[in-house]
Design an enzyme around this catalytic site. Structure first.
Site, PDB file in Angstrom:
ATOM      1  N   GLU A 126      13.105  15.573  21.063  1.00  0.00           N
ATOM      2  CA  GLU A 126      12.605  14.198  21.224  1.00  0.00           C
ATOM      3  C   GLU A 126      13.564  13.176  20.607  1.00  0.00           C
ATOM      4  O   GLU A 126      13.187  12.018  20.413  1.00  0.00           O
ATOM      5  CB  GLU A 126      11.205  14.043  20.607  1.00  0.00           C
ATOM      6  CG  GLU A 126      10.143  14.959  21.167  1.00  0.00           C
ATOM      7  CD  GLU A 126       9.809  14.733  22.644  1.00  0.00           C
ATOM      8  OE1 GLU A 126      10.441  13.887  23.280  1.00  0.00           O
ATOM      9  OE2 GLU A 126       8.923  15.441  23.132  1.00  0.00           O
ATOM     10  N   HIS A 149       6.651  11.955  14.865  1.00  0.00           N
ATOM     11  CA  HIS A 149       5.842  12.317  16.038  1.00  0.00           C
ATOM     12  C   HIS A 149       5.036  13.552  15.678  1.00  0.00           C
ATOM     13  O   HIS A 149       5.578  14.492  15.094  1.00  0.00           O
ATOM     14  CB  HIS A 149       6.763  12.607  17.233  1.00  0.00           C
ATOM     15  CG  HIS A 149       6.085  13.366  18.339  1.00  0.00           C
ATOM     16  ND1 HIS A 149       4.983  12.873  19.014  1.00  0.00           N
ATOM     17  CD2 HIS A 149       6.328  14.589  18.891  1.00  0.00           C
ATOM     18  CE1 HIS A 149       4.605  13.751  19.922  1.00  0.00           C
ATOM     19  NE2 HIS A 149       5.398  14.808  19.862  1.00  0.00           N
ATOM     20  N   HIS A 151       1.110  15.912  16.869  1.00  0.00           N
ATOM     21  CA  HIS A 151       0.071  16.143  17.868  1.00  0.00           C
ATOM     22  C   HIS A 151      -1.305  15.963  17.207  1.00  0.00           C
ATOM     23  O   HIS A 151      -2.101  16.898  17.153  1.00  0.00           O
ATOM     24  CB  HIS A 151       0.237  17.543  18.475  1.00  0.00           C
ATOM     25  CG  HIS A 151       1.548  17.745  19.175  1.00  0.00           C
ATOM     26  ND1 HIS A 151       2.007  18.972  19.607  1.00  0.00           N
ATOM     27  CD2 HIS A 151       2.524  16.849  19.532  1.00  0.00           C
ATOM     28  CE1 HIS A 151       3.191  18.835  20.198  1.00  0.00           C
ATOM     29  NE2 HIS A 151       3.532  17.549  20.162  1.00  0.00           N
ATOM     30  N   GLU A 179     -10.911  -0.460   7.378  1.00  0.00           N
ATOM     31  CA  GLU A 179      -9.537  -0.803   6.993  1.00  0.00           C
ATOM     32  C   GLU A 179      -8.535  -0.790   8.147  1.00  0.00           C
ATOM     33  O   GLU A 179      -7.382  -1.188   7.960  1.00  0.00           O
ATOM     34  CB  GLU A 179      -9.066   0.156   5.891  1.00  0.00           C
ATOM     35  CG  GLU A 179     -10.014   0.139   4.708  1.00  0.00           C
ATOM     36  CD  GLU A 179      -9.329   0.084   3.369  1.00  0.00           C
ATOM     37  OE1 GLU A 179      -8.302   0.753   3.232  1.00  0.00           O
ATOM     38  OE2 GLU A 179      -9.831  -0.629   2.468  1.00  0.00           O
ATOM     39  N   HIS A 220      -0.882  14.165  24.559  1.00  0.00           N
ATOM     40  CA  HIS A 220       0.253  14.807  23.883  1.00  0.00           C
ATOM     41  C   HIS A 220       0.242  14.529  22.373  1.00  0.00           C
ATOM     42  O   HIS A 220       0.236  15.440  21.570  1.00  0.00           O
ATOM     43  CB  HIS A 220       1.568  14.325  24.522  1.00  0.00           C
ATOM     44  CG  HIS A 220       2.792  14.949  23.926  1.00  0.00           C
ATOM     45  ND1 HIS A 220       3.910  15.279  24.661  1.00  0.00           N
ATOM     46  CD2 HIS A 220       3.095  15.313  22.653  1.00  0.00           C
ATOM     47  CE1 HIS A 220       4.828  15.825  23.874  1.00  0.00           C
ATOM     48  NE2 HIS A 220       4.352  15.850  22.642  1.00  0.00           N
TER      49      HIS A 220
HETATM   50  P1  13P Z   1      10.870  19.891  19.240  1.00  0.00           P
HETATM   51  O1  13P Z   1      10.549  21.273  18.698  1.00  0.00           O
HETATM   52  O2  13P Z   1      12.070  19.909  20.131  1.00  0.00           O
HETATM   53  O3  13P Z   1      10.951  18.890  18.131  1.00  0.00           O
HETATM   54  O4  13P Z   1       9.650  19.481  20.186  1.00  0.00           O
HETATM   55  C1  13P Z   1       8.352  19.456  19.700  1.00  0.00           C
HETATM   56  C2  13P Z   1       7.500  18.442  20.349  1.00  0.00           C
HETATM   57  O5  13P Z   1       6.507  18.026  19.776  1.00  0.00           O
HETATM   58  C3  13P Z   1       7.859  17.938  21.695  1.00  0.00           C
HETATM   59  O6  13P Z   1       7.148  16.776  22.008  1.00  0.00           O
HETATM   60 ZN    ZN Z   2       5.209  16.639  20.918  1.00  0.00          ZN
END
Ligand code: 13P
Ligand code: ZN
Length: 284
Positions: A126, A149, A151, A179, A220
């Protein structure tokens, strides 16, 4: 007698390097929250040259890596990043295999690996989204440093049942915890569902980063940014908490709520300006 230069000493005791320790701690937290299953999630963190030079030999490039596109805007910048395919749960045990310290070459065409990404590992897939997000956030906030980033579970869940209009989505989150409006008065950006790892999703994410510090990728996960790991993580944590409350109450009859007037009072009391158009966004 063998004498160690400071950077060699620090290299052998990797968790003594403050930015490595910060990455190891935060990846462990996120994995324990259940937001980073398998290799899910990635982090990139801009480091000051003098801090890197205190701990690593910045004149020794281990190897160079070609980025998906030239990044002239970030030329000469130092980053610590998570590796692609690496599991957050494993970072503490072996930072050098799961993280890497990189410098963008002077011409912006290459990444110079200074530490980590052992055994030919590469930076997160990413990286296009991270780099483009850094470029946009730095334009609006020179103190910006971190892109995270992950999940986040309830954020993902919510993207299946809530309208994906960013004003309506933000308004719902603001209504979930007192908050929220104080922590993210700038609201949440949302992009359409897209294939991850591409420059296209990077461009769409970065376009949202012009106005927001957090961007949701439907079904995602989420991108959160800030001047420190704590700030970027705290932002995601707050959004995820609000999404969790939403998922807990969405099937229940609502007897009382935080009103628009109360949200406006909160913003006033804490001296924040809510993004225009959200407070009066009509809810589904
Ligand atoms: P990477 O392992 O390449 O960082 O990818 C993980 C991910 O969350 C892809 O969106
Ligand atoms: Zn991801």
């Amino acid at each position: 007698m063998t004498t160690f230069k400071p950077h060699q000493l620090s290299c052998t005791r990797k968790l003594d390097i403050p930015f490595v320790r910060e990455m190891a701690q935060i990846t462990q937290h996120m994995w324990r929250f259940g937001w980073d299953e398998r290799n899910g999630g990635n982090i990139s963190y801009i480091l000051d040259e003098h801090l890197v030079a205190e701990h690593l030999d910045i004149h020794h490039v281990i190897r160079t890596i070609k980025p998906a596109f030239p990044v002239h805007e970030l030329a000469g910048r130092y980053f610590i990043v998570t590796g692609s395919g690496k599991y957050f749960k494993n970072v503490v045990a072996d930072p050098e295999a799961n993280l890497g310290v990189l410098r963008v070459s002077k011409d912006g065409e290459h990444l110079e690996l200074l530490w980590g990404l052992k055994d030919g590992a590469v930076p997160t897939s990413e990286l296009p989204s991270h780099f483009m997000s850094h470029i946009e956030r730095l334009k609006v906030d020179p103190s910006h440093r971190v892109v995270i980033h992950n999940h986040a579970t309830n954020v993902i869940a919510m993207t299946f049942i809530h309208e994906l209009d960013e004003n309506k989505f933000t308004k719902t989150l603001w209504e979930m915890c007192t908050e929220c409006i104080v922590v993210f008065p700038d609201g949440i950006g949302i992009i359409p569902w897209m294939v991850p790892g591409s420059s296209e999703i990077g461009r769409a994410t970065a376009a949202q980063m012009k106005d927001h510090r957090a961007v949701i990728w439907p079904h995602h996960g989420i991108f959160g940014t800030g001047s420190t790991i704590d700030e970027a993580f705290g932002l995601i944590e707050t959004i995820e908490k609000a999404a969790q409350i939403y998922m807990l109450i969405v099937h229940q009859p609502i007897r009382q709520r935080i009103t628009d007037e109360e949200l406006a009072d909160l913003a006033k009391a804490f001296g924040v300006t809510p993004r225009e158009g959200i407070l009066n966004a009509k809810q589904p």
